[in-house]
Design a protein around this motif. Structure first.
Motif, PDB file in Angstrom:
ATOM      1  N   LEU A 187       0.868  -1.180   0.000  1.00 26.13           N
ATOM      2  CA  LEU A 187       0.000   0.000   0.000  1.00 26.13           C
ATOM      3  C   LEU A 187       0.904   1.228   0.000  1.00 26.13           C
ATOM      4  CD1 LEU A 187      -2.837   1.348   0.370  1.00 26.13           C
ATOM      5  CD2 LEU A 187      -2.397   1.258   2.843  1.00 26.13           C
ATOM      6  N   MET A 188       0.599   2.211  -0.832  1.00 25.11           N
ATOM      7  CA  MET A 188       1.413   3.429  -0.916  1.00 25.11           C
ATOM      8  C   MET A 188       0.518   4.657  -0.788  1.00 25.11           C
ATOM      9  SD  MET A 188       4.057   2.411  -3.951  1.00 25.11           S
ATOM     10  CE  MET A 188       5.138   0.996  -3.720  1.00 25.11           C
ATOM     11  N   TRP A 189       1.085   5.775  -0.323  1.00 23.25           N
ATOM     12  CA  TRP A 189       0.329   7.006  -0.183  1.00 23.25           C
ATOM     13  C   TRP A 189       1.270   8.195  -0.244  1.00 23.25           C
ATOM     14  CZ3 TRP A 189       1.102   3.292   3.524  1.00 23.25           C
ATOM     15  CH2 TRP A 189       1.933   3.623   4.591  1.00 23.25           C
ATOM     16  N   SER A 190       0.696   9.384  -0.417  1.00 22.56           N
ATOM     17  CA  SER A 190       1.516  10.586  -0.463  1.00 22.56           C
ATOM     18  C   SER A 190       1.843  11.011   0.963  1.00 22.56           C
ATOM     19  CB  SER A 190       0.763  11.717  -1.176  1.00 22.56           C
ATOM     20  OG  SER A 190       0.436  11.315  -2.485  1.00 22.56           O
ATOM     21  N   PRO A 191       3.043  11.593   1.146  1.00 24.81           N
ATOM     22  CA  PRO A 191       3.431  12.007   2.505  1.00 24.81           C
ATOM     23  C   PRO A 191       2.614  13.201   2.985  1.00 24.81           C
ATOM     24  CG  PRO A 191       5.097  12.702   0.915  1.00 24.81           C
ATOM     25  CD  PRO A 191       4.126  11.834   0.171  1.00 24.81           C
ATOM     26  N   VAL A 192       2.419  13.282   4.278  1.00 27.20           N
ATOM     27  CA  VAL A 192       1.824  14.460   4.910  1.00 27.20           C
ATOM     28  C   VAL A 192       3.001  15.352   5.329  1.00 27.20           C
ATOM     29  CG1 VAL A 192       0.527  15.313   6.901  1.00 27.20           C
ATOM     30  CG2 VAL A 192      -0.211  13.217   5.696  1.00 27.20           C
ATOM     31  N   ILE A 193       3.063  16.536   4.772  1.00 26.79           N
ATOM     32  CA  ILE A 193       4.232  17.381   4.991  1.00 26.79           C
ATOM     33  C   ILE A 193       3.965  18.370   6.135  1.00 26.79           C
ATOM     34  CG2 ILE A 193       5.829  19.004   3.930  1.00 26.79           C
ATOM     35  CD1 ILE A 193       5.904  16.323   2.547  1.00 26.79           C
ATOM     36  N   VAL A 194       4.782  18.313   7.168  1.00 22.86           N
ATOM     37  CA  VAL A 194       4.785  19.315   8.241  1.00 22.86           C
ATOM     38  C   VAL A 194       6.234  19.782   8.385  1.00 22.86           C
ATOM     39  CG1 VAL A 194       4.325  19.793  10.674  1.00 22.86           C
ATOM     40  CG2 VAL A 194       2.883  18.133   9.425  1.00 22.86           C
ATOM     41  N   PRO A 195       6.535  20.974   7.913  1.00 18.51           N
ATOM     42  CA  PRO A 195       7.925  21.427   7.884  1.00 18.51           C
ATOM     43  C   PRO A 195       8.641  21.211   9.219  1.00 18.51           C
ATOM     44  CG  PRO A 195       6.506  23.053   6.829  1.00 18.51           C
ATOM     45  CD  PRO A 195       5.608  22.027   7.451  1.00 18.51           C
ATOM     46  N   GLY A 196       9.809  20.627   9.141  1.00 20.11           N
ATOM     47  CA  GLY A 196      10.652  20.467  10.323  1.00 20.11           C
ATOM     48  C   GLY A 196      10.204  19.342  11.240  1.00 20.11           C
ATOM     49  N   GLU A 197       9.174  18.598  10.824  1.00 23.02           N
ATOM     50  CA  GLU A 197       8.638  17.551  11.707  1.00 23.02           C
ATOM     51  C   GLU A 197       8.664  16.196  11.000  1.00 23.02           C
ATOM     52  OE1 GLU A 197       7.823  17.888  14.728  1.00 23.02           O
ATOM     53  OE2 GLU A 197       7.358  20.011  15.098  1.00 23.02           O
ATOM     54  N   THR A 198       8.719  15.136  11.795  1.00 27.08           N
ATOM     55  CA  THR A 198       8.613  13.787  11.234  1.00 27.08           C
ATOM     56  C   THR A 198       7.219  13.265  11.489  1.00 27.08           C
ATOM     57  OG1 THR A 198      10.943  13.383  11.669  1.00 27.08           O
ATOM     58  CG2 THR A 198       9.552  11.450  11.311  1.00 27.08           C
ATOM     59  N   VAL A 199       6.535  12.943  10.419  1.00 32.11           N
ATOM     60  CA  VAL A 199       5.176  12.417  10.547  1.00 32.11           C
ATOM     61  C   VAL A 199       5.235  10.894  10.457  1.00 32.11           C
ATOM     62  CG1 VAL A 199       2.899  12.321   9.451  1.00 32.11           C
ATOM     63  CG2 VAL A 199       4.165  14.505   9.526  1.00 32.11           C
TER      64      VAL A 199
ATOM     65  N   CYS B 265       3.377  -2.025   9.899  1.00 28.33           N
ATOM     66  CA  CYS B 265       3.268  -0.570   9.660  1.00 28.33           C
ATOM     67  C   CYS B 265       2.438   0.095  10.755  1.00 28.33           C
ATOM     68  CB  CYS B 265       2.674  -0.300   8.293  1.00 28.33           C
ATOM     69  SG  CYS B 265       3.387  -1.312   7.014  1.00 28.33           S
ATOM     70  N   SER B 266       2.953   0.090  11.958  1.00 31.40           N
ATOM     71  CA  SER B 266       2.371   0.904  13.027  1.00 31.40           C
ATOM     72  C   SER B 266       3.403   1.970  13.391  1.00 31.40           C
ATOM     73  CB  SER B 266       2.037   0.033  14.240  1.00 31.40           C
ATOM     74  OG  SER B 266       0.956  -0.811  13.904  1.00 31.40           O
ATOM     75  N   LEU B 267       3.009   3.240  13.216  1.00 26.90           N
ATOM     76  CA  LEU B 267       3.922   4.373  13.463  1.00 26.90           C
ATOM     77  C   LEU B 267       5.215   4.203  12.677  1.00 26.90           C
ATOM     78  CD1 LEU B 267       3.311   4.967  17.279  1.00 26.90           C
ATOM     79  CD2 LEU B 267       2.325   6.207  15.328  1.00 26.90           C
TER      80      LEU B 267
ATOM     81  N   ALA C 221      -2.165   9.478   9.746  1.00 29.79           N
ATOM     82  CA  ALA C 221      -0.893  10.110  10.114  1.00 29.79           C
ATOM     83  C   ALA C 221      -0.913  10.453  11.601  1.00 29.79           C
ATOM     84  CB  ALA C 221      -0.696  11.384   9.293  1.00 29.79           C
ATOM     85  N   THR C 222       0.263  10.459  12.186  1.00 25.91           N
ATOM     86  CA  THR C 222       0.415  10.828  13.589  1.00 25.91           C
ATOM     87  C   THR C 222       1.622  11.742  13.729  1.00 25.91           C
ATOM     88  OG1 THR C 222      -0.489   8.715  14.336  1.00 25.91           O
ATOM     89  CG2 THR C 222       0.833   9.938  15.923  1.00 25.91           C
ATOM     90  N   LEU C 223       1.439  12.828  14.503  1.00 26.37           N
ATOM     91  CA  LEU C 223       2.552  13.737  14.800  1.00 26.37           C
ATOM     92  C   LEU C 223       2.391  14.141  16.258  1.00 26.37           C
ATOM     93  CD1 LEU C 223       4.927  15.523  14.162  1.00 26.37           C
ATOM     94  CD2 LEU C 223       3.349  17.216  13.215  1.00 26.37           C
TER      95      LEU C 223
END
Lengths: 204, 153
Positions: free
Chosen positions: A23-35, A60-62, A86-88
């Motif tokens: 399964l693939m998806w686009s990244p969730v971008i939060v500048p300077g953070e790891t999602v 694929c958990s976290l 997503a989790t941040l």
């Protein structure tokens, strides 16, 4: 309360080749953070009988990756619903669900890699090791009599298999296709490979 | 009978899934001296002509009752049970096609065999019965493997 402020992952898709499912998806971008991302699945059984139950994927958990290997989770030939969120930190997004459930019988089956060799007068083939669900149908024939094709089922890849004892001076051709009984399908045939046998050595 | 309704199932993968959770599941079984599936020695006495019907009925027993009545919290065990449940669902569909072609006839002996399984199940509190039935999956899987071998050429 920190819930669903984070945008949900988008552009979910499944890439499945030779019974390996991602399964693939686009990244969730939060500048300077790891999602981080978590994937869950629901087989047809859960959807029909336990609709509130979603099962955490094996790997694929976290995870930081934007893909998830679901090969060990999708183990029946029924439709599977898939979702990812997503989790941040304390923030979690809504679940994003794959538009159409995925069934492993839609996997792409590629013609198998094969190594055709001779050991003296013995024609030997070794096929790609694609895992326990794969068998191979091997067709071989003498080039001069292409109509007379012989068939042999090879139960697994990764080990040399003797096909036939060849006649001196003849040329033999071989092709193979991958067969997956669990989904009732097979690949196209590989390109034929031919091999020639030397004439019998004359006694001195 | 059986030969016309073969399920070309990879029961080996199901047995692997069960072996991984057998110890944990059977450890939850508090009624060790009672059996649900194993009590039916009748499973061993099922005639080839009844195998399709008994298979269909026991798949339904697990799909409609056991897997529903058992709520599992451990993710690893949950994944294995899901794998088996979805495989049983697939097998049901395979047998369904057979049934539509009237090749899965249920005689009285077959119906009695599966009725006794349901009666044994009803004797216990539902979660105990579900755990016990999950713990006896190896009996059913072995029986399927034995009775659903493709006739070798």
């Amino acid at each position: 309360d920190g819930v669903a402020i984070l945008p949900a992952p988008q552009n979910l898709s499944v890439h499945s080749t030779n019974m390996k499912h991602f399964l693939m998806w686009s990244p969730v971008i939060v500048p300077g953070e790891t999602v981080y991302y978590s994937v869950e699945y629901q087989g047809e059984y859960e959807r029909l009988y336990l609709s509130d139950v979603w099962i955490p994927s094996s790997w694929c958990s976290l995870t930081e990756k934007t893909e998830c290997d679901l090969t060990e989770d999708i183990t029946a030939t029924v439709p599977y619903s898939l979702h990812v969120r997503a989790t941040l930190g304390s923030q979690t997004s809504a679940w994003s669900t794959l538009t159409h459930p995925f069934n492993r019988n839609s996997t792409i089956l590629t013609p198998p890699w094969m190594d055709v060799t001779k050991d003296g007068f013995h024609l030997v083939i070794e096929l790609e090791d694609l895992g326990p669900q794969f068998e191979f149908l091997v067709a071989y024939w003498r080039r001069e009599s292409a109509t007379k094709e012989h068939i042999k089922m090879v139960r697994s890849g990764g080990i040399p298999v003797h096909l036939v004892t060849m006649e001196p001076g003849a040329a033999y051709c071989v092709k193979a296709q991958a067969v997956v009984k669990a989904i009732g399908r097979h690949s196209a045939f590989s390109q034929a490979e031919c091999i020639e046998v030397q004439e019998e050595a004359l006694p001195l | 009978g059986l030969r016309k309704c073969l399920i070309s199932m990879d029961t080996h993968h199901l047995e692997e899934s069960f072996q991984e959770i057998k110890r944990a599941i059977q450890a939850k079984d508090t009624f060790q001296n009672v059996t649900i599936l194993s009590a039916s020695e009748t499973l061993q006495s099922i005639k080839p002509s009844d195998v399709c019907c008994v298979t269909k009925n026991l798949l339904a027993f697990y799909v409609d009752r056991v897997f529903k009545d058992h709520r599992e919290l451990n993710p690893h065990i949950l994944r294995k049970i899901s794998s088996i449940a979805n495989s049983f669902l697939y097998m049901q569909k395979t047998l369904q096609r057979c049934q539509e072609q009237r090749r899965c006839h249920c005689r009285q002996e077959a119906t009695n065999a599966t009725r006794s399984v349901h009666e044994n199940y009803d004797q216990l509190e539902v979660h105990s019965a579900a755990v016990k039935s999950l713990g006896e999956l190896n009996v059913f899987l072995a029986w399927i493997a034995k009775n659903h071998q493709e006739i070798s050429a």
